[in-house]
Write a protein that holds these residues in place. Structure first.
Motif, PDB file in Angstrom:
ATOM      1  N   TYR A 115       0.836  -1.204   0.000  1.00 36.70           N
ATOM      2  CA  TYR A 115       0.000   0.000   0.000  1.00 36.70           C
ATOM      3  C   TYR A 115       0.873   1.257   0.000  1.00 36.70           C
ATOM      4  N   ALA A 118       2.958   1.593  -3.319  1.00 39.61           N
ATOM      5  CA  ALA A 118       2.118   1.947  -4.461  1.00 39.61           C
ATOM      6  C   ALA A 118       1.613   3.380  -4.384  1.00 39.61           C
ATOM      7  N   ALA A 119       1.604   3.951  -3.185  1.00 33.03           N
ATOM      8  CA  ALA A 119       1.154   5.333  -3.030  1.00 33.03           C
ATOM      9  C   ALA A 119       2.071   6.318  -3.748  1.00 33.03           C
ATOM     10  N   LYS A 120       3.331   5.890  -3.973  1.00 30.08           N
ATOM     11  CA  LYS A 120       4.292   6.835  -4.562  1.00 30.08           C
ATOM     12  C   LYS A 120       5.055   6.262  -5.757  1.00 30.08           C
ATOM     13  N   ASP A 122       4.774   4.659  -9.466  1.00 23.65           N
ATOM     14  CA  ASP A 122       3.763   4.572 -10.514  1.00 23.65           C
ATOM     15  C   ASP A 122       3.586   3.161 -11.072  1.00 23.65           C
ATOM     16  N   THR A 124       4.013   0.224  -9.530  1.00 23.60           N
ATOM     17  CA  THR A 124       3.277  -0.607  -8.579  1.00 23.60           C
ATOM     18  C   THR A 124       1.826  -0.156  -8.488  1.00 23.60           C
ATOM     19  N   ALA A 125       1.601   1.150  -8.484  1.00 25.27           N
ATOM     20  CA  ALA A 125       0.234   1.669  -8.490  1.00 25.27           C
ATOM     21  C   ALA A 125      -0.510   1.176  -9.727  1.00 25.27           C
ATOM     22  N   ILE A 129      -4.106  -0.773  -9.949  1.00 29.61           N
ATOM     23  CA  ILE A 129      -5.201  -0.124 -10.670  1.00 29.61           C
ATOM     24  C   ILE A 129      -5.641  -0.971 -11.862  1.00 29.61           C
ATOM     25  N   CYS A 143      -7.594   3.821  -1.638  1.00 36.22           N
ATOM     26  CA  CYS A 143      -6.218   4.274  -1.864  1.00 36.22           C
ATOM     27  C   CYS A 143      -5.936   5.511  -1.015  1.00 36.22           C
ATOM     28  N   SER A 147      -2.533  10.886  -2.878  1.00 38.51           N
ATOM     29  CA  SER A 147      -1.369  10.101  -3.308  1.00 38.51           C
ATOM     30  C   SER A 147      -1.306   9.997  -4.827  1.00 38.51           C
ATOM     31  N   MET A 149      -1.136   7.197  -6.320  1.00 40.08           N
ATOM     32  CA  MET A 149      -2.043   6.097  -6.629  1.00 40.08           C
ATOM     33  C   MET A 149      -3.477   6.599  -6.774  1.00 40.08           C
TER      34      MET A 149
END
Length: 242
Positions: A115, A118-120, A122, A124-125, A129, A143, A147, A149
């Protein structure tokens, strides 16, 4: 009887081997249920789902890096296609059990290091998504508020709820304070009420440096493994309920 907090849905991470799920569930609007990455198996998922059904709580998959040793709280370097497969299998495992229990999967929320990264990050986000967009298009994606994400999810057009944490401290960039540092996890209910009060009344987060950062969010999380989780949830319901 549960009272509604405005403007947040209250969620909690459950099915993680704690002994307080039955006490916490009646105080929640939604529950994020561990589905085998950091912890959890078929029995623990069924137990959590049955509790959720009893108390009318929405349920979601809580996938993680495959790291039971560290409870999913350490970053793992995993090739992106493999990570995609690992996360997809966890969510599908959870969804299948939901179907057997005649319940629907309301949302997906990544756990721990997955988590936070992925917030920072791209790439992994995008994996998370893309999974929601392709395989679970009717499912809400939880999410972090403000962020990368969240921004990517909004751009992709998937349904989201932006999340803040009642019992975690924030840095000025709205990342969570590392759990190894003092005051990362808030356990004093009155301190949590003050923290949440800024979010509810001013739409701001007070960071550890004393700065105030504007936020927009729809759901707020209390961690089920917080030793004060039950008291915190009771205080939030009593203080902000209507």
């Amino acid at each position: 009887m549960k009272k509604n907090i405005f403007p947040f849905d209250i969620n909690c991470d459950l099915g993680e081997g704690m002994d307080n799920d039955g006490e916490l569930m009646p105080l929640l609007d939604s529950a994020n249920i561990a589905c085998g990455g950091h912890t959890g198996d078929e029995k623990s998922i069924i137990d959590a789902l049955q509790l959720a059904k009893k108390f009318g709580v929405k349920v979601g998959a809580h996938p993680s890096f495959p790291d039971r040793e560290n409870f999913g709280r350490k970053f793992m370097e995993i090739e992106h296609k493999l990570l995609h497969t690992i996360i997809l299998k966890q969510i599908q495992f959870f969804e299948k059990i939901c179907q057997h229990q005649e319940m629907s999967m309301n949302h997906i929320k990544a756990h721990g290091a997955l988590y936070n990264f992925a917030a920072k990050n791209d790439l992994t986000a995008f994996i998370l998504i893309h999974l929601v967009e392709e395989y679970f298009p009717d499912t809400i994606f939880y999410c972090p508020a403000e962020s990368l994400m969240a921004a990517m999810a909004i751009e992709s057009g998937i349904k989201i709820k932006r999340e803040v944490f009642a019992d975690r401290s924030y840095n000025d960039d709205l990342t969570l304070v590392d759990r190894s540092k003092p005051k990362a996890l808030l356990t004093d209910p009155q301190e949590v009420i003050e923290h949440v009060g800024w979010m509810v009344h001013e739409q701001k987060i007070k960071t550890v440096t004393g700065n105030f950062i504007p936020i927009e969010a729809e759901t707020i999380c209390v961690h089920g493994d917080n030793p004060a989780a039950l008291e915190i949830l009771k205080c939030i319901r009593a203080h902000f309920g209507q």
